[in-house]
Design a protein around this motif. Structure first.
Motif, PDB file in Angstrom:
ATOM      1  N   ALA A 103       0.598  -1.184   0.073  1.00 43.81           N
ATOM      2  CA  ALA A 103      -0.203  -0.016  -0.175  1.00 43.81           C
ATOM      3  C   ALA A 103       0.734   1.387   0.100  1.00 43.81           C
ATOM      4  N   ALA A 104       1.907   1.138   0.956  1.00 38.47           N
ATOM      5  CA  ALA A 104       2.911   2.468   1.033  1.00 38.47           C
ATOM      6  C   ALA A 104       3.471   2.586  -0.755  1.00 38.47           C
ATOM      7  N   LEU A 105       3.870   1.455  -1.305  1.00 36.16           N
ATOM      8  CA  LEU A 105       4.447   1.759  -2.551  1.00 36.16           C
ATOM      9  C   LEU A 105       3.606   2.174  -3.539  1.00 36.16           C
ATOM     10  N   PHE A 106       2.294   1.944  -3.491  1.00 35.53           N
ATOM     11  CA  PHE A 106       1.216   2.123  -4.355  1.00 35.53           C
ATOM     12  C   PHE A 106       0.947   3.874  -4.296  1.00 35.53           C
ATOM     13  N   LEU A 107       0.893   4.124  -2.828  1.00 34.18           N
ATOM     14  CA  LEU A 107       0.677   5.438  -2.656  1.00 34.18           C
ATOM     15  C   LEU A 107       1.720   6.366  -3.079  1.00 34.18           C
ATOM     16  N   LEU A 108       2.884   5.739  -2.927  1.00 33.25           N
ATOM     17  CA  LEU A 108       4.315   6.655  -3.374  1.00 33.25           C
ATOM     18  C   LEU A 108       4.044   6.824  -4.990  1.00 33.25           C
ATOM     19  N   TRP A 109       3.719   5.957  -5.751  1.00 35.71           N
ATOM     20  CA  TRP A 109       3.301   6.077  -7.163  1.00 35.71           C
ATOM     21  C   TRP A 109       2.200   7.108  -7.429  1.00 35.71           C
ATOM     22  N   PHE A 135      10.608   4.846  -8.444  1.00 38.25           N
ATOM     23  CA  PHE A 135      11.496   3.753  -9.092  1.00 38.25           C
ATOM     24  C   PHE A 135      12.445   3.679  -8.546  1.00 38.25           C
ATOM     25  N   MET A 136      13.198   4.444  -7.668  1.00 34.17           N
ATOM     26  CA  MET A 136      14.231   4.046  -6.833  1.00 34.17           C
ATOM     27  C   MET A 136      14.111   2.849  -6.042  1.00 34.17           C
ATOM     28  N   VAL A 137      12.890   3.294  -5.079  1.00 37.36           N
ATOM     29  CA  VAL A 137      12.354   2.322  -4.009  1.00 37.36           C
ATOM     30  C   VAL A 137      11.869   1.072  -4.959  1.00 37.36           C
ATOM     31  N   LEU A 138      11.340   1.131  -5.756  1.00 38.71           N
ATOM     32  CA  LEU A 138      10.963  -0.180  -6.653  1.00 38.71           C
ATOM     33  C   LEU A 138      12.130  -1.154  -6.980  1.00 38.71           C
ATOM     34  N   ALA A 139      13.026  -0.551  -7.628  1.00 38.09           N
ATOM     35  CA  ALA A 139      14.380  -1.143  -8.145  1.00 38.09           C
ATOM     36  C   ALA A 139      14.984  -1.685  -6.802  1.00 38.09           C
ATOM     37  N   GLY A 140      14.921  -0.901  -5.836  1.00 42.80           N
ATOM     38  CA  GLY A 140      15.615  -1.431  -4.696  1.00 42.80           C
ATOM     39  C   GLY A 140      15.021  -2.845  -4.031  1.00 42.80           C
ATOM     40  N   VAL A 156      17.081  -7.282 -15.538  1.00 42.21           N
ATOM     41  CA  VAL A 156      15.575  -6.648 -15.532  1.00 42.21           C
ATOM     42  C   VAL A 156      15.548  -5.404 -14.401  1.00 42.21           C
ATOM     43  N   VAL A 157      15.890  -6.003 -13.403  1.00 42.51           N
ATOM     44  CA  VAL A 157      15.846  -4.913 -12.137  1.00 42.51           C
ATOM     45  C   VAL A 157      16.619  -3.705 -12.798  1.00 42.51           C
ATOM     46  N   GLY A 158      17.855  -3.918 -13.213  1.00 42.12           N
ATOM     47  CA  GLY A 158      18.898  -2.828 -13.744  1.00 42.12           C
ATOM     48  C   GLY A 158      18.097  -1.958 -14.797  1.00 42.12           C
ATOM     49  N   LEU A 159      17.057  -2.430 -15.448  1.00 44.83           N
ATOM     50  CA  LEU A 159      16.289  -1.616 -16.604  1.00 44.83           C
ATOM     51  C   LEU A 159      15.343  -0.801 -15.920  1.00 44.83           C
ATOM     52  N   ILE A 160      14.915  -1.138 -14.775  1.00 51.80           N
ATOM     53  CA  ILE A 160      13.720  -0.531 -13.987  1.00 51.80           C
ATOM     54  C   ILE A 160      14.719   0.715 -13.480  1.00 51.80           C
ATOM     55  N   PHE A 161      15.989   0.289 -12.921  1.00 56.04           N
ATOM     56  CA  PHE A 161      16.748   1.610 -12.180  1.00 56.04           C
ATOM     57  C   PHE A 161      16.936   2.554 -13.333  1.00 56.04           C
ATOM     58  N   LEU A 162      17.215   2.274 -14.476  1.00 53.60           N
ATOM     59  CA  LEU A 162      17.668   3.125 -15.758  1.00 53.60           C
ATOM     60  C   LEU A 162      16.507   3.887 -15.894  1.00 53.60           C
ATOM     61  N   PHE A 163      15.295   3.308 -16.090  1.00 49.80           N
ATOM     62  CA  PHE A 163      13.917   3.912 -16.270  1.00 49.80           C
ATOM     63  C   PHE A 163      13.670   5.068 -15.213  1.00 49.80           C
ATOM     64  N   GLY A 164      14.312   4.730 -14.123  1.00 51.86           N
ATOM     65  CA  GLY A 164      14.144   5.721 -13.047  1.00 51.86           C
ATOM     66  C   GLY A 164      15.085   6.830 -13.684  1.00 51.86           C
ATOM     67  N   LEU A 165      16.061   6.547 -13.812  1.00 53.52           N
ATOM     68  CA  LEU A 165      17.117   7.633 -14.187  1.00 53.52           C
ATOM     69  C   LEU A 165      16.573   8.523 -15.771  1.00 53.52           C
ATOM     70  N   ALA A 166      15.938   7.756 -16.384  1.00 53.84           N
ATOM     71  CA  ALA A 166      15.233   8.636 -17.619  1.00 53.84           C
ATOM     72  C   ALA A 166      14.231   9.512 -17.041  1.00 53.84           C
ATOM     73  N   ASN A 167      13.382   9.148 -15.964  1.00 54.38           N
ATOM     74  CA  ASN A 167      12.657   9.963 -15.501  1.00 54.38           C
ATOM     75  C   ASN A 167      12.968  10.958 -15.052  1.00 54.38           C
ATOM     76  N   ALA A 168      14.429  11.140 -14.296  1.00 53.97           N
ATOM     77  CA  ALA A 168      14.796  12.230 -13.766  1.00 53.97           C
ATOM     78  C   ALA A 168      15.325  13.187 -14.800  1.00 53.97           C
TER      79      ALA A 168
END
Length: 406
Positions: A103-109, A135-140, A156-168
């Motif tokens: 729930a906390a993760l969803f509320l963060l999104w 995305f950083m929390v999700l990847a972690g 795959v986790v690495g791609l999520i981290f990079l996706f978060g960087l693209a967001n930044a």
């Protein structure tokens, strides 16, 4: 008997957390599939209203940039989160994140969505911190699970981290801090396309093989990924790297053409034409087909064809991403709630509407329809597809498994 090891204690705690949680919080696919789809409908309605009326948004993003950002990092990002949180337990053999942590993760999104929409009010830095932080929390969280299980899916986790960087990076572009305002979203399109190539290359031949075997069609069944598949993914990544880092021209065009050809051959090897009797399997092939189409259109643009770049981009986003999202959400929602893997009439209608919406959105810049009318009709079809999904699957996502399991 009381669990003795730390791992056993953690599993016992998670099982108890799942048992105590409402059904909606017993798996990542539930809140993120439902919330991501609902947000996509809301965001697209806001965009169409802004497009038609010229109204501004309370965001530090201009309306087009906000629409692009929310479709990629809001909608697609939510579905990626739901898929990842559901897949990781299958990969690692560990229980899923559930209950209050989910729930906390969803509320963060969700906070990220509101923060981006009202970023002109709260400040772009605060909005970026909340949005990128998700995305950083999700990847972690996913990285921790994969590492503790010594699982092979860490890339795959690495791609999520990079996706978060693209967001930044996209936030920096909206703030006017980058020379190239397209860098963030281009990186996101590349990463999601590669992720679909990677995950789709596993699940599409597997599901197709299983279905064909059940029908007694045992000749030339699709195989799991091999060296050819790896080469195609690498060629696709190289084409995107050239697209992101170099000016458009013949080299990028040739790389995209080679990647498109490889992806088309790869798809053909999975024998999707044999699956017309099962829409749940067929739609995976239809969704993946948009990847070679999109790459081929990008090649044509870079080689000088009179094709708007937006048509190529929407082949990958409105086509490949949206169709694959509906395909994966519907199948996963049924399978992970103990239901029969069968596409209802509402599900099939959603598949038809998302395909129609993609076709209209891609052809709108080509002048086959008046541009504004084409976008509005495409958006309406796309919204209708998502509403069909919500109508069919909200009870599935909100309710318990029908087999009594957690």
């Amino acid at each position: 008997m009381e669990p003795k090891t730390r791992g056993e204690r953690m599993l016992a705690l998670r099982y108890a957390r799942m048992a105590a949680a409402p059904p909606f919080l017993r798996g990542g696919f539930r809140p993120f599939f439902f919330g991501g789809t609902a947000w996509a409908v809301i965001a697209l309605l806001i965009w169409l209203h802004s497009l038609g009326s010229g109204a501004s948004l309370p965001s530090s993003f201009d309306p087009l940039a906000w629409h692009r950002h929310e479709m990629l990092f809001g909608f697609v990002g939510a579905i990626i989160a739901g898929f990842l949180l559901t897949a990781v337990p299958n990969w690692t053999g560990r229980l899923p994140i559930a209950g209050y942590p989910l729930a906390a993760l969803f509320l963060l999104w969700l906070a990220g969505r509101l923060a981006v929409l009202f970023s002109a009010e709260i400040g772009p830095l605060a909005a970026a911190g909340i949005d990128v932080g998700f995305f950083m929390v999700l990847a972690g969280l996913a990285g921790r699970e994969v590492l503790e299980a010594n699982n092979r899916n860490f890339p795959v986790v690495g791609l999520i981290f990079l996706f978060g960087l693209a967001n930044a990076v996209d936030h920096l572009a909206a703030a006017g801090r980058l020379a190239d305002p397209d860098l963030g979203w281009k990186c996101a399109v590349a990463l999601v396309t590669i992720l679909i190539s990677l995950i789709g290359g596993r699940i599409i031949p597997s599901f197709t093989r299983n279905w064909l075997a059940k029908q007694g069609l045992s000749d030339g069944l699709p195989t799991q990924p091999g060296r050819f598949d790896t080469a195609v993914i690498v060629s696709t990544a190289l084409a995107f790297l050239a697209w992101i880092t170099a000016p458009s021209g013949w080299l990028t065009g040739i790389l995209f053409a080679a990647a498109a050809a490889g992806q088309a051959v790869r798809l053909a090897r999975w024998k999707g034409w044999k699956t017309f009797a099962d829409p749940l399997v067929l739609i995976l092939h239809v969704g993946y087909l948009w990847i070679p189409i999109g790459l081929g259109l990008l090649a044509a643009v870079d080689l000088g064809a009179p094709i708007p770049r937006s048509a190529a981009i929407h082949a990958l986003t409105a086509g490949a991403m949206s169709t694959m999202i509906l395909a994966v959400m519907s199948r996963a929602s049924l399978g992970h709630t103990g239901r029969e893997l069968r596409a209802s009439a509402m599900t099939q209608l959603a598949y038809l509407l998302v395909t129609l919406g993609a076709l209209l959105r891609i052809t709108a810049p080509l002048g086959l329809l008046e541009y504004r009318l084409g976008i509005e009709v495409a958006g309406t079809a796309w919204i209708a597809a998502l509403l069909c999904f919500l109508g069919a699957y909200a009870p599935v996502l909100l309710g318990p498994r029908i087999d009594g399991k957690l």
